[in-house]
Design a protein around this motif. Structure first.
Motif, PDB file in Angstrom:
ATOM      1  N   ASP A 200       0.804  -1.218   0.000  1.00 56.70           N
ATOM      2  CA  ASP A 200       0.000   0.000   0.000  1.00 56.70           C
ATOM      3  C   ASP A 200       0.838   1.270   0.000  1.00 56.70           C
ATOM      4  O   ASP A 200       0.587   2.199   0.771  1.00 56.70           O
ATOM      5  CB  ASP A 200      -0.943   0.015   1.214  1.00 56.70           C
ATOM      6  CG  ASP A 200      -1.964  -1.111   1.138  1.00 56.70           C
ATOM      7  OD1 ASP A 200      -2.486  -1.520   2.190  1.00 56.70           O
ATOM      8  OD2 ASP A 200      -2.197  -1.593   0.014  1.00 56.70           O
ATOM      9  N   GLY A 201       1.878   1.290  -0.853  1.00 55.59           N
ATOM     10  CA  GLY A 201       2.685   2.512  -0.981  1.00 55.59           C
ATOM     11  C   GLY A 201       3.693   2.685   0.131  1.00 55.59           C
ATOM     12  O   GLY A 201       4.329   3.726   0.256  1.00 55.59           O
ATOM     13  N   LEU A 202       3.805   1.660   0.989  1.00 62.04           N
ATOM     14  CA  LEU A 202       4.788   1.735   2.074  1.00 62.04           C
ATOM     15  C   LEU A 202       5.948   0.800   1.769  1.00 62.04           C
ATOM     16  O   LEU A 202       5.722  -0.321   1.292  1.00 62.04           O
ATOM     17  CB  LEU A 202       4.152   1.312   3.395  1.00 62.04           C
ATOM     18  CG  LEU A 202       2.985   2.129   3.900  1.00 62.04           C
ATOM     19  CD1 LEU A 202       2.289   1.396   5.033  1.00 62.04           C
ATOM     20  CD2 LEU A 202       3.450   3.513   4.353  1.00 62.04           C
ATOM     21  N   HIS A 203       7.176   1.249   2.031  1.00 63.61           N
ATOM     22  CA  HIS A 203       8.335   0.367   1.914  1.00 63.61           C
ATOM     23  C   HIS A 203       8.784   0.023   3.328  1.00 63.61           C
ATOM     24  O   HIS A 203       9.118   0.915   4.115  1.00 63.61           O
ATOM     25  CB  HIS A 203       9.478   1.045   1.154  1.00 63.61           C
ATOM     26  CG  HIS A 203      10.693   0.171   1.095  1.00 63.61           C
ATOM     27  ND1 HIS A 203      10.723  -1.003   0.361  1.00 63.61           N
ATOM     28  CD2 HIS A 203      11.903   0.271   1.708  1.00 63.61           C
ATOM     29  CE1 HIS A 203      11.913  -1.582   0.524  1.00 63.61           C
ATOM     30  NE2 HIS A 203      12.632  -0.832   1.332  1.00 63.61           N
ATOM     31  N   CYS A 204       8.723  -1.267   3.652  1.00 64.57           N
ATOM     32  CA  CYS A 204       9.020  -1.697   5.027  1.00 64.57           C
ATOM     33  C   CYS A 204      10.262  -2.577   5.027  1.00 64.57           C
ATOM     34  O   CYS A 204      10.428  -3.423   4.139  1.00 64.57           O
ATOM     35  CB  CYS A 204       7.843  -2.496   5.589  1.00 64.57           C
ATOM     36  SG  CYS A 204       6.273  -1.649   5.427  1.00 64.57           S
ATOM     37  N   GLU A 205      11.119  -2.348   6.009  1.00 70.16           N
ATOM     38  CA  GLU A 205      12.307  -3.184   6.146  1.00 70.16           C
ATOM     39  C   GLU A 205      12.412  -3.650   7.602  1.00 70.16           C
ATOM     40  O   GLU A 205      12.194  -2.868   8.523  1.00 70.16           O
ATOM     41  CB  GLU A 205      13.572  -2.427   5.749  1.00 70.16           C
ATOM     42  CG  GLU A 205      13.605  -2.073   4.266  1.00 70.16           C
ATOM     43  CD  GLU A 205      14.989  -1.626   3.787  1.00 70.16           C
ATOM     44  OE1 GLU A 205      15.050  -1.048   2.685  1.00 70.16           O
ATOM     45  OE2 GLU A 205      15.975  -1.868   4.521  1.00 70.16           O
ATOM     46  N   LEU A 206      12.691  -4.932   7.761  1.00 70.23           N
ATOM     47  CA  LEU A 206      12.943  -5.487   9.097  1.00 70.23           C
ATOM     48  C   LEU A 206      14.389  -5.985   9.072  1.00 70.23           C
ATOM     49  O   LEU A 206      14.722  -6.879   8.305  1.00 70.23           O
ATOM     50  CB  LEU A 206      11.969  -6.631   9.397  1.00 70.23           C
ATOM     51  CG  LEU A 206      11.968  -7.189  10.813  1.00 70.23           C
ATOM     52  CD1 LEU A 206      11.573  -6.128  11.834  1.00 70.23           C
ATOM     53  CD2 LEU A 206      11.023  -8.390  10.917  1.00 70.23           C
TER      54      LEU A 206
END
Ligand SMILES: [Cu+2]
Length: 311
Positions: A200-206
């Motif tokens: 949804d337009g978010l770039h997530c990094e763990l």
């Protein structure tokens, strides 16, 4: 009356009697104060040898819910016909091993709710987190959920009895039939490990502090979320924290529920590049997924990270 009390003048004696009576009344008052629950810690005593161990929130562990015997029996009632994409009105029933219903007054509010259900499909592709409401009969808890796919879903319950004030778990399965419609998503049998995900337009990094992730070694995880091209990512609390991470193993034998080290809700994370830190220890090697649950400007997001743990 004993010698010392007899030697007291009548006024002092009356005072001693009044103080004693008041103290006794206070004691009895507290002793019989209705705690709301009629269940005791004995009702949640784990009897079997391989019984479930209560977890320590400061050292989040993977809880092998399925393999170990819970002192709580959970059964689930679903519509006779279930299908992917169809909203299912379900009821879970919670009872102690001796058959006593577990009603709202028997549970503490934990993470803003009394009962949390963590629902996951066989391919770890469809994670949902729901909060059932008390049903008509004590022990019944009702909820609705719309499975994205067919298969035998696993439902984990996470709750805290008033009698023990310690987290407890139970699990049961729910079979979801084929919808007959072409699946509304691509079927993925095996996910490529990745610590990055776009949703949804978010770039997530763990980002784990150490790679590869090793079994039986605590690892620090840092979650960052950005919007490619800039823009705000205002995280709002969800269940009393700015994010929740839930780890599942491929066999769905249990889960680890992680909360950020940043617990102060008056200190929201950076609104452009929110960063939250977590700690986890995974006991066994294998393939896992961590689902991050976020509330971005009021909109709930679930983001998966697939990874392998080495032995
Ligand atoms: Cu919850």
């Amino acid at each position: 009356m004993s010698a010392p009390a007899q030697s007291l003048d009548p006024r002092a004696r009356r005072q001693v009697v009044i103080i004693t009576l008041v103290a006794a009344a206070i004691f009895l008052g507290f002793r019989y104060l209705p705690t709301g629950t009629n269940l005791s810690h004995m009702d949640f005593r784990a009897t079997a040898t391989n019984s479930i161990e209560f977890c320590d929130p400061l050292n989040p562990q993977f809880i092998p819910v399925v393999a170990v015997k819970s002192p709580v029996v959970m059964t689930l009632t679903a519509p006779a016909v279930t299908a992917a994409g169809q909203t299912l009105d379900c009821t879970v029933n919670l009872r102690t091993a001796s058959g006593k219903p577990i009603a709202p007054e028997d549970l503490l509010v934990s993470h803003t709710r009394k009962l949390h259900l963590l629902i996951i499909d066989p391919w770890l592709d469809d994670y949902q987190h729901v909060h059932p409401e008390p049903g008509l009969h004590p022990g019944d808890w009702t909820f609705s959920f719309t499975p994205k796919r067919e298969g035998v879903y696993r439902v984990f319950a996470d709750f805290t009895p008033v009698a023990t004030a310690r987290g407890l778990y139970a699990s049961t399965d729910l079979k979801v039939g084929r919808s007959g419609l072409p699946p509304a998503y691509q079927v993925v049998m095996r996910h490529e490990p990745s610590w990055k995900a776009d949703r949804d337009g978010l770039h997530c990094e763990l980002t784990p502090a150490v790679l590869p992730v090793q079994a039986r070694r605590p690892v620090d995880l840092r979650l960052t979320i950005t919007r490619p091209g800039g823009g705000r990512v205002p995280l709002e609390p969800v269940m009393g924290a700015f994010a929740h991470l839930v780890a599942f193993d491929e066999a769905r034998s249990g889960f680890a529920h992680l909360h950020p080290l940043e617990l102060d809700l008056t200190q929201p994370p950076d609104p452009v590049k929110p960063t939250l830190n977590f700690k986890v220890m995974i006991p066994q090697a294998g393939s896992y997924v961590i689902w991050a649950q976020l509330n971005v400007a009021g909109h709930e997001e679930f983001v998966p990270f697939w990874f392998d743990v080495e032995g």
